[in-house]
Design a protein around this motif. Structure first.
Motif, short mmCIF file in Angstrom:
data_model
loop_
_atom_site.label_atom_id
_atom_site.label_comp_id
_atom_site.label_asym_id
_atom_site.label_seq_id
_atom_site.Cartn_x
_atom_site.Cartn_y
_atom_site.Cartn_z
N ARG A 53 33.06 40.09 45.10
CA ARG A 53 33.44 39.44 45.87
C ARG A 53 32.64 37.86 46.50
NH1 ARG A 53 28.84 42.30 49.86
NH2 ARG A 53 27.84 42.64 47.29
N SER A 54 33.91 36.96 46.49
CA SER A 54 33.88 36.01 45.68
C SER A 54 34.90 35.35 47.34
CB SER A 54 34.40 35.65 45.15
OG SER A 54 34.40 33.61 44.37
N GLU A 55 34.37 33.68 47.91
CA GLU A 55 35.15 32.77 48.62
C GLU A 55 35.65 31.97 47.92
OE1 GLU A 55 32.94 32.28 52.18
OE2 GLU A 55 32.60 34.08 52.48
N TYR A 60 37.44 33.66 40.43
CA TYR A 60 37.82 35.10 39.32
C TYR A 60 39.42 35.05 39.28
CZ TYR A 60 39.39 34.58 44.93
OH TYR A 60 40.28 34.06 45.60
N LEU A 61 40.33 33.55 39.53
CA LEU A 61 41.67 33.98 39.37
C LEU A 61 41.83 33.87 38.23
CD1 LEU A 61 43.04 30.73 41.61
CD2 LEU A 61 43.41 33.52 41.73
N ALA A 62 40.69 33.58 36.53
CA ALA A 62 41.47 33.99 35.30
C ALA A 62 41.53 35.62 34.79
CB ALA A 62 40.64 33.17 34.81
N GLY A 63 40.89 36.19 35.64
CA GLY A 63 41.42 37.82 35.56
C GLY A 63 40.74 38.25 34.25
N ILE A 109 43.94 53.02 26.25
CA ILE A 109 44.60 52.83 26.98
C ILE A 109 44.19 50.97 26.50
CG2 ILE A 109 43.80 52.50 29.20
CD1 ILE A 109 46.14 53.27 31.10
N ILE A 110 45.74 50.60 27.26
CA ILE A 110 45.70 48.59 27.06
C ILE A 110 46.30 48.55 28.60
CG2 ILE A 110 45.93 46.92 25.94
CD1 ILE A 110 46.56 48.28 23.49
N HIS A 111 45.22 47.64 29.69
CA HIS A 111 45.93 47.22 30.23
C HIS A 111 44.96 46.19 30.45
CE1 HIS A 111 41.96 48.06 33.23
NE2 HIS A 111 41.34 47.87 32.78
N GLN A 112 45.46 45.78 32.07
CA GLN A 112 45.15 44.24 32.55
C GLN A 112 44.86 44.40 33.93
OE1 GLN A 112 47.62 40.77 31.76
NE2 GLN A 112 49.31 40.80 33.11
N GLU A 113 44.44 43.91 34.71
CA GLU A 113 44.35 43.16 36.26
C GLU A 113 43.42 41.84 36.66
OE1 GLU A 113 41.25 46.91 36.10
OE2 GLU A 113 40.79 45.34 34.84
N MET A 114 44.44 41.41 36.93
CA MET A 114 44.50 39.75 37.65
C MET A 114 44.56 40.06 39.42
SD MET A 114 45.05 38.85 34.39
CE MET A 114 45.16 37.34 34.83
N PRO A 115 43.25 39.14 40.26
CA PRO A 115 43.20 38.93 41.53
C PRO A 115 43.70 38.13 41.74
CG PRO A 115 41.15 38.53 39.40
CD PRO A 115 42.11 39.12 38.97
N LYS A 116 44.10 38.10 42.95
CA LYS A 116 44.96 37.49 43.91
C LYS A 116 43.94 37.26 45.31
CE LYS A 116 49.30 37.54 41.70
NZ LYS A 116 51.16 38.23 42.14
N PRO A 117 43.82 35.85 45.83
CA PRO A 117 43.00 36.38 47.10
C PRO A 117 44.43 36.17 48.37
CG PRO A 117 43.56 33.80 46.51
CD PRO A 117 44.34 34.74 45.19
N ARG A 121 40.33 34.76 50.02
CA ARG A 121 38.83 35.45 49.97
C ARG A 121 39.88 36.65 49.59
NH1 ARG A 121 35.03 34.89 53.86
NH2 ARG A 121 34.69 37.10 53.39
N MET A 122 38.50 37.24 47.71
CA MET A 122 38.59 38.04 47.43
C MET A 122 37.67 38.92 47.32
SD MET A 122 40.13 39.94 45.28
CE MET A 122 41.49 39.78 44.43
#
Length: 292
Positions: A53-55, A60-63, A109-117, A121-122
């Motif tokens: 959780r972050s404002e 977190y954008l680097a993911g 498995i090889i995956h990536q997870e990229m957060p977006k606000p 907010r995230m």
């Protein structure tokens, strides 16, 4: 109150209370870790719980760029924002507020997870669940659950429970066929309310507070708040009381595996040789057993 009653000597007490600590993962994501490697094997079959959780988007954008997993399941539960994901076996999509992704890495498995606000907010959580030896190399799979398919139970006024996995008052959560026989509930209590809940004897159980204050120990009355984690003693029921404006927490329980754990980064196996082989296969390009 739940419909079942239990004698006091069966009620689980607060065996340990931990406070989540700041750490950095992925490509520089700042988050809070409730428990992880250093708490092995106290939370068996669970390995780790992270709170992202972050404002502040810069946190977190680097993911989490492409990385491997083997031998575990990862559970991502979103409160705010979105996470875009894609992987080596052809899966891609997004999960948003209230959604859940239960990924079984299995053989690899090889995956990536990229957060977006969303509106700047995230927020969400990721839980790692160990797989037993006989399922370590099972075929990878996903269960992606949208928020509107997760049932909400209100056993009485002021109590709302999202049933993500497991069964409550005859209502079963949408996550099915979980190797660890897990229960995952998001529980909100209004001000100064009591609640009890049956828990299978012998299962590991913990609560992670994500808002407000309360106590999980009727005798000692230890007060807990945001980012506090309570690991429970054995027993067959949970007891909780909220204070002030109420409390919200995640309740998670599962059957212990009780097998050796060898863990390095995103891969969790039973022996050092299995770990060595997994990282060699990753370096050699033979890590993925199921092709898209």
């Amino acid at each position: 109150m739940s419909t079942c009653s239990f004698s006091m000597d069966q009620v689980r007490t607060a065996e340990r209370i931990l406070q989540a600590y700041a750490t950095v993962e992925g490509a520089g994501v700042r988050l809070y870790r409730a428990f992880g490697y250093y708490e092995l094997p106290q939370f068996d079959p669970f390995l780790m719980l992270d709170d992202f959780r972050s404002e502040k988007p810069a946190e977190y954008l680097a993911g989490f760029p492409r990385h491997p997993h083997r031998g575990i399941e990862t559970v991502t539960y979103m409160l705010e924002g979105t996470v875009d994901h894609e992987d080596s076996i052809g899966n891609a999509g997004s999960i948003s507020a209230g959604d859940v992704q239960w990924m079984t890495a299995g053989s690899g498995i090889i995956h990536q997870e990229m957060p977006k606000p969303v509106s700047g907010r995230m927020g969400g959580f990721q839980l790692w669940v160990n797989l037993p030896r006989k399922q370590k190399m099972m075929a990878p799979r996903y269960q992606e659950i949208k928020s509107d398919t997760i049932p909400v139970i209100s056993p009485r006024r002021g109590i709302n429970i999202r049933v993500i996995a497991g069964t409550l008052a005859g209502t079963r959560g949408p996550i099915r066929d979980i190797v660890a026989d897990s229960e995952f509930l998001d529980i909100s209590l209004g001000p100064d309310l009591f609640f009890t809940h049956p828990v299978p004897q012998g299962h590991t159980a913990f609560a992670y507070v994500i808002g407000g204050e309360g106590t999980f120990d009727e005798k000692e009355g230890h007060r807990v708040g945001n980012r506090d984690l309570v690991l429970f003693s054995d027993g067959n029921s949970l007891w909780v009381r909220s204070f002030g404006s109420g409390m919200r927490f995640l309740f998670i329980a599962g059957k212990p595996i009780r097998e050796p754990v060898e863990w390095r980064g995103p891969i969790v196996m039973n022996t050092r040789e299995e770990l060595r082989r997994a990282f060699k296969e990753y370096a050699d390009g033979t890590f993925i057993k199921k092709k898209p």
